[in-house]
Design a protein around this motif. Structure first.
Motif, PDB file in Angstrom:
ATOM      1  N   ARG A 270     -44.824  17.482 -46.518  1.00  0.00           N
ATOM      2  CA  ARG A 270     -44.022  19.033 -45.923  1.00  0.00           C
ATOM      3  C   ARG A 270     -44.907  19.741 -44.978  1.00  0.00           C
ATOM      4  NH1 ARG A 270     -41.407  19.424 -50.873  1.00  0.00           N
ATOM      5  NH2 ARG A 270     -42.837  20.916 -51.719  1.00  0.00           N
TER       6      ARG A 270
ATOM      7  N   ARG B 142     -45.313  17.398 -41.879  1.00  0.00           N
ATOM      8  CA  ARG B 142     -44.359  17.386 -40.905  1.00  0.00           C
ATOM      9  C   ARG B 142     -44.293  18.814 -40.276  1.00  0.00           C
ATOM     10  NH1 ARG B 142     -40.152  13.216 -43.157  1.00  0.00           N
ATOM     11  NH2 ARG B 142     -38.768  13.826 -41.645  1.00  0.00           N
ATOM     12  N   THR B 143     -44.530  19.924 -40.910  1.00  0.00           N
ATOM     13  CA  THR B 143     -44.319  20.913 -40.262  1.00  0.00           C
ATOM     14  C   THR B 143     -45.642  21.012 -38.805  1.00  0.00           C
ATOM     15  OG1 THR B 143     -43.736  22.227 -42.266  1.00  0.00           O
ATOM     16  CG2 THR B 143     -44.740  23.507 -40.363  1.00  0.00           C
TER      17      THR B 143
ATOM     18  N   ALA C   6     -44.426  18.994 -36.201  1.00  0.00           N
ATOM     19  CA  ALA C   6     -43.216  19.676 -35.476  1.00  0.00           C
ATOM     20  C   ALA C   6     -43.870  20.865 -34.532  1.00  0.00           C
ATOM     21  CB  ALA C   6     -42.348  20.211 -36.406  1.00  0.00           C
TER      22      ALA C   6
ATOM     23  N   ALA D 270     -39.507  17.003 -32.430  1.00  0.00           N
ATOM     24  CA  ALA D 270     -39.974  18.140 -33.276  1.00  0.00           C
ATOM     25  C   ALA D 270     -39.015  18.432 -34.274  1.00  0.00           C
ATOM     26  CB  ALA D 270     -40.304  19.441 -32.499  1.00  0.00           C
TER      27      ALA D 270
ATOM     28  N   ARG E 181     -39.418  17.704 -38.497  1.00  0.00           N
ATOM     29  CA  ARG E 181     -39.248  18.802 -39.531  1.00  0.00           C
ATOM     30  C   ARG E 181     -38.431  18.666 -40.486  1.00  0.00           C
ATOM     31  NH1 ARG E 181     -39.904  21.622 -43.037  1.00  0.00           N
ATOM     32  NH2 ARG E 181     -40.079  23.730 -43.249  1.00  0.00           N
ATOM     33  N   ARG E 182     -37.235  18.269 -40.424  1.00  0.00           N
ATOM     34  CA  ARG E 182     -35.996  18.033 -41.080  1.00  0.00           C
ATOM     35  C   ARG E 182     -35.628  16.837 -41.408  1.00  0.00           C
ATOM     36  NH1 ARG E 182     -34.482  23.048 -42.791  1.00  0.00           N
ATOM     37  NH2 ARG E 182     -35.062  24.941 -41.852  1.00  0.00           N
TER      38      ARG E 182
ATOM     39  N   ARG F 119     -31.972  18.172 -45.833  1.00  0.00           N
ATOM     40  CA  ARG F 119     -33.382  18.040 -45.774  1.00  0.00           C
ATOM     41  C   ARG F 119     -34.076  16.693 -46.160  1.00  0.00           C
ATOM     42  NH1 ARG F 119     -35.738  22.891 -45.153  1.00  0.00           N
ATOM     43  NH2 ARG F 119     -37.815  22.165 -46.302  1.00  0.00           N
TER      44      ARG F 119
END
Length: 236
Positions: free
Chosen positions: A22, A25-26, A29, A223, A227-228, A234
């Protein structure tokens, strides 16, 4: 006598791995969003270089080494390239629900754009400098100027590869509509730029601005996917 503290079990490896993914990924993004903003540095042209003609001039001429404030636009390209490269490396490891060509294309775009801004910027602006245009026609400008077309073309090719791969896995009507809109803008701008390269009087600068708008849109779309994931739900 103090009471013994209850023993706390360490976090399971699966949970730690999920937190790491996570975070990656954040971070990717955020890097892509920053890349999209920096890639739109051409919007500052009326402030820093109003001498270039929006309809006829290449946007790359803003970063030509004889132009005012060229370092601003070179820095924008280098920052874009580095952010895209970092994001591509991160996502290739953690975003496995998206085909790998999406991240390969992003890496190609990132490296080529960083090289474009850092090493193969143009010597001069041929659209407003007759001497520069003549030297360019004769092939007497530096190798960096001549290589600029190659690095720019490679960057666009990488972006197109990435966008096609992302579009293939988008889920949900909203994301598909956004993805299709980005693809149409980028495709129209790219085709228009290719045609206007042969006929600059057909609004080369205008078509290239449409193309770069599509590229910034692709970076923002990627992006969101970073993120998602490719759908409304999710990622696991």
């Amino acid at each position: 006598m103090s009471r013994p503290r209850p023993h706390r079990a360490p976090d399971p490896p699966a949970r730690r791995g999920g937190d790491g993914r996570r975070a990656a990924r954040t971070g990717a993004a955020v890097a892509l969003a920053l890349a999209a903003v920096c890639y739109a540095s051409w919007l500052l042209a009326p402030v820093f270089n109003p001498g270039l003609r929006p309809v006829q001039s290449y946007l790359s001429e803003l970063a030509a080494r004889d132009q005012p404030y060229h370092l601003v636009f070179q820095l924008g390209d280098v920052t874009t390239g580095l952010c895209a490269t970092v994001a591509g490396l991160l996502l290739a490891r953690v975003a496995r629900e998206v085909p790998r060509p999406a991240w390969w294309g992003l890496l190609v775009f990132g490296v080529a754009t960083a090289v474009d801004g850092g090493w193969t910027s143009m010597d001069c602006a041929p659209s407003i400098d007759a001497r520069c245009a003549r030297l360019e026609e004769l092939g007497e400008l530096s190798w960096r100027h001549q290589a600029h077309t190659v690095t720019s073309s490679v960057a666009v090719a990488g972006a197109l590869l990435s966008l096609v791969a992302v579009l293939a896995v988008l889920r949900g009507p909203a994301r598909r509509r956004v993805g299709l809109a980005v693809a149409v803008v980028l495709a129209v701008g790219t085709v228009g730029t290719l045609v206007a390269t042969l006929h600059p009087e057909w609004g080369l600068g205008l078509w290239q601005r449409v193309q770069l708008t599509g590229l910034s849109g692709w970076l923002l779309l990627t992006a969101a996917v970073a993120r998602r994931g490719p759908g409304p739900e999710r990622p696991r």
